[in-house]
Design a protein around this motif. Structure first.
Motif, PDB file in Angstrom:
ATOM      1  N   LEU A  48       5.193  50.043  81.761  1.00  0.00           N
ATOM      2  CA  LEU A  48       3.144  50.228  82.529  1.00  0.00           C
ATOM      3  C   LEU A  48       3.055  48.763  81.807  1.00  0.00           C
ATOM      4  CD1 LEU A  48       1.235  51.135  83.702  1.00  0.00           C
ATOM      5  CD2 LEU A  48      -0.019  52.000  81.289  1.00  0.00           C
ATOM      6  N   ARG A  49       2.727  48.134  80.887  1.00  0.00           N
ATOM      7  CA  ARG A  49       2.541  47.313  80.477  1.00  0.00           C
ATOM      8  C   ARG A  49       3.126  45.745  80.646  1.00  0.00           C
ATOM      9  NH1 ARG A  49      -0.421  45.749  75.825  1.00  0.00           N
ATOM     10  NH2 ARG A  49       0.597  47.675  75.031  1.00  0.00           N
ATOM     11  N   SER A  52       2.736  45.911  84.855  1.00  0.00           N
ATOM     12  CA  SER A  52       0.973  45.578  85.528  1.00  0.00           C
ATOM     13  C   SER A  52       1.340  44.101  85.255  1.00  0.00           C
ATOM     14  CB  SER A  52       0.110  46.759  84.189  1.00  0.00           C
ATOM     15  OG  SER A  52       0.385  46.496  83.123  1.00  0.00           O
ATOM     16  N   SER A  53       1.525  44.122  84.083  1.00  0.00           N
ATOM     17  CA  SER A  53       1.389  42.211  83.166  1.00  0.00           C
ATOM     18  C   SER A  53       2.031  41.106  84.572  1.00  0.00           C
ATOM     19  CB  SER A  53       1.808  41.746  82.465  1.00  0.00           C
ATOM     20  OG  SER A  53       1.586  40.222  82.191  1.00  0.00           O
ATOM     21  N   PHE A  57      -1.925  43.375  87.711  1.00  0.00           N
ATOM     22  CA  PHE A  57      -3.270  44.643  86.995  1.00  0.00           C
ATOM     23  C   PHE A  57      -3.744  44.384  85.631  1.00  0.00           C
ATOM     24  CE2 PHE A  57      -1.603  45.906  91.364  1.00  0.00           C
ATOM     25  CZ  PHE A  57      -2.465  46.590  91.919  1.00  0.00           C
ATOM     26  N   VAL A  59      -4.705  47.707  82.815  1.00  0.00           N
ATOM     27  CA  VAL A  59      -4.553  48.616  82.281  1.00  0.00           C
ATOM     28  C   VAL A  59      -5.909  49.118  82.111  1.00  0.00           C
ATOM     29  CG1 VAL A  59      -3.344  50.493  81.886  1.00  0.00           C
ATOM     30  CG2 VAL A  59      -2.119  49.010  83.074  1.00  0.00           C
ATOM     31  N   TYR A  62      -4.606  54.752  79.679  1.00  0.00           N
ATOM     32  CA  TYR A  62      -3.365  55.329  80.508  1.00  0.00           C
ATOM     33  C   TYR A  62      -3.353  56.494  79.743  1.00  0.00           C
ATOM     34  CZ  TYR A  62      -1.173  53.322  76.466  1.00  0.00           C
ATOM     35  OH  TYR A  62      -0.708  52.438  74.953  1.00  0.00           O
ATOM     36  N   PHE A  71      -2.770  56.437  85.218  1.00  0.00           N
ATOM     37  CA  PHE A  71      -3.458  55.353  85.124  1.00  0.00           C
ATOM     38  C   PHE A  71      -5.097  55.386  85.615  1.00  0.00           C
ATOM     39  CE2 PHE A  71       1.389  54.704  85.527  1.00  0.00           C
ATOM     40  CZ  PHE A  71       1.046  54.912  84.561  1.00  0.00           C
ATOM     41  N   LEU A  73      -6.205  51.544  87.006  1.00  0.00           N
ATOM     42  CA  LEU A  73      -5.706  49.840  87.303  1.00  0.00           C
ATOM     43  C   LEU A  73      -6.568  49.323  87.573  1.00  0.00           C
ATOM     44  CD1 LEU A  73      -2.617  51.070  88.157  1.00  0.00           C
ATOM     45  CD2 LEU A  73      -2.908  50.377  86.280  1.00  0.00           C
ATOM     46  N   SER A  80      -3.008  41.478  94.293  1.00  0.00           N
ATOM     47  CA  SER A  80      -2.739  42.604  93.227  1.00  0.00           C
ATOM     48  C   SER A  80      -2.411  43.849  94.527  1.00  0.00           C
ATOM     49  CB  SER A  80      -3.158  43.105  92.410  1.00  0.00           C
ATOM     50  OG  SER A  80      -3.925  41.724  91.930  1.00  0.00           O
ATOM     51  N   PHE A  85       2.634  47.822  92.860  1.00  0.00           N
ATOM     52  CA  PHE A  85       2.505  48.625  91.713  1.00  0.00           C
ATOM     53  C   PHE A  85       3.274  50.147  91.388  1.00  0.00           C
ATOM     54  CE2 PHE A  85       0.939  50.748  88.191  1.00  0.00           C
ATOM     55  CZ  PHE A  85       1.532  50.688  86.884  1.00  0.00           C
ATOM     56  N   PHE A  89       6.552  50.128  89.218  1.00  0.00           N
ATOM     57  CA  PHE A  89       6.557  51.210  87.930  1.00  0.00           C
ATOM     58  C   PHE A  89       7.437  52.246  87.930  1.00  0.00           C
ATOM     59  CE2 PHE A  89       5.254  54.911  85.215  1.00  0.00           C
ATOM     60  CZ  PHE A  89       5.329  54.145  84.012  1.00  0.00           C
TER      61      PHE A  89
END
Length: 175
Positions: A48-49, A52-53, A57, A59, A62, A71, A73, A80, A85, A89
């Motif tokens: 997720l980290r 998203s980075s 996005f 976060v 979560y 989540f 977001l 974006s 995303f 994921f």
């Protein structure tokens, strides 16, 4: 007339691109408790980290539950893209666990809700963080190691359950 295809629950594609705030729920295939394993939870948080980075996005909240994830977001840029995303994921986590599980990790679809007002974010975040309490896994948010935020130092202290509920859990909500 039923065409045999499930109802399309998505908004027009352009509504998922830009600086919007989304609440997501993604369920494990057949609601299997794949994330009852702490190592899998940690890998999901790391993924997720990373995703998203890389995709722009934030976060805000979560929670990795045994059979689903939540989540909150926010798109950081005009480009974006929530669909990208979610696909990334699910692809990355699915790949990590496919060999171990021998089956698909995720259900094909997911639930999303675009927040109309940024002011709703705190209630939605607390809805997410309180999920393990509602499910009887813990008694205090601070006890659950697989929830948090990448944008705020959330207090992890009990807060009265917010009045906010996802629209798909409210039988009176319009579709």
């Amino acid at each position: 007339m039923n065409s045999g295809f499930p109802k399309n629950i998505r908004l027009p594609r352009d509504r998922y691109v830009g600086r919007n705030i989304y609440f997501l729920t993604i369920c494990c295939s057949a609601r299997r408790p794949v994330f009852a394993n702490s190592e899998r939870c940690q890998l999901a948080v790391e993924t997720l980290r990373s995703v998203s980075s890389s995709l722009g996005f934030l976060v805000h909240a979560y929670c990795i539950m045994p059979d689903h994830v939540h989540f909150l977001l926010e798109g950081k840029t005009e480009t974006s893209d929530l669909h990208v995303f979610v696909a990334r994921f699910k692809q990355k986590t699915g790949y990590l666990f496919r060999m171990e599980l021998g089956r698909d990790l995720w259900q094909e679809r997911y639930y999303d809700h675009t927040l109309r007002q940024a002011a709703d974010s705190e209630d939605v975040a607390w809805y997410i963080w309180m999920n393990p309490i509602r499910k009887g896994l813990i008694t205090e948010p601070s006890q659950y190691p697989f929830s948090g935020s990448f944008t705020v130092d959330w207090p992890k202290n009990p807060k009265k359950e917010p009045p906010w509920r996802p629209p798909w859990k409210n039988p009176l909500a319009s579709t």
